[in-house]
Design a protein around this motif. Sequence first.
Motif, short mmCIF file in Angstrom:
data_model
loop_
_atom_site.label_atom_id
_atom_site.label_comp_id
_atom_site.label_asym_id
_atom_site.label_seq_id
_atom_site.Cartn_x
_atom_site.Cartn_y
_atom_site.Cartn_z
N GLN A 123 0.83 -1.20 0.00
CA GLN A 123 0.00 0.00 0.00
C GLN A 123 0.86 1.26 0.00
N ILE A 124 0.27 2.34 -0.46
CA ILE A 124 0.93 3.64 -0.46
C ILE A 124 -0.12 4.70 -0.14
N ILE A 125 0.29 5.71 0.63
CA ILE A 125 -0.59 6.83 0.96
C ILE A 125 -0.13 8.02 0.13
N LEU A 126 -1.06 8.65 -0.56
CA LEU A 126 -0.73 9.76 -1.47
C LEU A 126 -1.50 11.02 -1.09
N ASN A 127 -0.78 12.13 -1.02
CA ASN A 127 -1.38 13.44 -0.82
C ASN A 127 -1.90 13.91 -2.17
N ILE A 128 -3.21 14.13 -2.28
CA ILE A 128 -3.78 14.55 -3.57
C ILE A 128 -4.36 15.96 -3.50
N SER A 129 -3.80 16.79 -2.60
CA SER A 129 -4.28 18.17 -2.52
C SER A 129 -3.82 18.93 -3.78
N PRO A 130 -4.58 19.94 -4.17
CA PRO A 130 -4.21 20.71 -5.36
C PRO A 130 -2.82 21.34 -5.29
N THR A 131 -2.31 21.61 -4.08
CA THR A 131 -0.97 22.19 -3.95
C THR A 131 0.14 21.14 -4.05
N ALA A 132 -0.22 19.87 -3.95
CA ALA A 132 0.78 18.80 -3.97
C ALA A 132 0.91 18.10 -5.32
N VAL A 133 -0.10 18.24 -6.18
CA VAL A 133 -0.09 17.51 -7.45
C VAL A 133 -0.36 18.45 -8.61
N LYS A 134 -0.05 17.98 -9.81
CA LYS A 134 -0.36 18.72 -11.04
C LYS A 134 -1.17 17.81 -11.94
N ASP A 135 -1.93 18.43 -12.82
CA ASP A 135 -2.72 17.70 -13.82
C ASP A 135 -3.62 16.65 -13.18
N PHE A 136 -4.24 17.00 -12.06
CA PHE A 136 -5.12 16.08 -11.35
C PHE A 136 -6.37 15.82 -12.16
N ASP A 141 -12.05 10.40 -12.68
CA ASP A 141 -13.30 10.05 -13.34
C ASP A 141 -13.77 8.71 -12.79
N ASN A 142 -14.69 8.07 -13.47
CA ASN A 142 -15.26 6.82 -12.96
C ASN A 142 -14.31 5.64 -13.05
N THR A 143 -13.22 5.77 -13.78
CA THR A 143 -12.31 4.64 -13.94
C THR A 143 -11.01 4.78 -13.16
N ALA A 144 -10.52 6.02 -12.97
CA ALA A 144 -9.21 6.17 -12.34
C ALA A 144 -8.99 7.58 -11.80
N VAL A 145 -7.93 7.67 -10.99
CA VAL A 145 -7.39 8.94 -10.51
C VAL A 145 -6.01 9.05 -11.12
N SER A 146 -5.70 10.18 -11.75
CA SER A 146 -4.36 10.34 -12.32
C SER A 146 -3.85 11.75 -12.05
N PHE A 147 -2.53 11.86 -11.90
CA PHE A 147 -1.90 13.14 -11.63
C PHE A 147 -0.39 12.99 -11.71
N ASN A 148 0.30 14.13 -11.67
CA ASN A 148 1.76 14.15 -11.59
C ASN A 148 2.12 14.61 -10.19
N ALA A 149 3.15 13.96 -9.62
CA ALA A 149 3.61 14.32 -8.27
C ALA A 149 5.10 14.08 -8.19
N ARG A 150 5.73 14.78 -7.25
CA ARG A 150 7.18 14.63 -7.03
C ARG A 150 7.43 13.68 -5.87
N PHE A 151 8.38 12.78 -6.08
CA PHE A 151 8.87 11.89 -5.05
C PHE A 151 10.38 12.00 -5.06
N SER A 152 10.94 12.45 -3.94
CA SER A 152 12.40 12.67 -3.84
C SER A 152 12.89 13.59 -4.96
N GLY A 153 12.08 14.58 -5.30
CA GLY A 153 12.46 15.57 -6.31
C GLY A 153 12.25 15.12 -7.74
N VAL A 154 11.78 13.90 -7.96
CA VAL A 154 11.57 13.38 -9.32
C VAL A 154 10.08 13.37 -9.62
N VAL A 155 9.72 13.94 -10.79
CA VAL A 155 8.31 13.97 -11.20
C VAL A 155 7.89 12.58 -11.67
N ASN A 156 6.76 12.12 -11.17
CA ASN A 156 6.20 10.83 -11.55
C ASN A 156 4.77 11.02 -12.05
#
Length: 138
Positions: free
Chosen positions: A48-61, A64-79
């Motif tokens: 399991q993984i816990i993800l912060n999905i606040s608008p200030t923490a992610v981009k391109d959030f 929809d009914n099938t998935a949640v997708s966004f860009n986020a930084r982990f250890s300075g690397v965009v994923n």
Amino acid sequence: MSMSSSRPYFLRAIYEWILDNNCTPHILVDAHVQGTQVPQQHVNKDGQIILNISPTAVKDFFMDNTAVSFNARFSGVVNNLYIPTGAVLGIYARENGQGMMFEAEAHPQPPVPPPTPPTPPVKSIGDGAKRPGLRVVK
């Protein structure tokens, strides 16, 4: 009559409710669900993984009914993260823990293709079948 999953509707509603109350939404994700794309080095021993999905923490959030997708930084690397709604085990506010947990969904098996109907045997000309021909019609 079979109805679609209510999970994506609850996810969107709780997400909006958490933001409206000036809290930080987090989701708990089962990283082993097929199609889930999260940084595996941050997944715990339970998968399991816990993800912060606040608008200030992610981009391109996008949710929809099938998935949640966004860009986020982990250890300075965009994923680029992609989480099927069936992989979301819960959504809650970091500040007070209020939110909603979900039952783990049974992982659907890939659909089994229908059996192919048998093809009729092809008669060869030597089997007494009449040879097809063309005729001029005036």
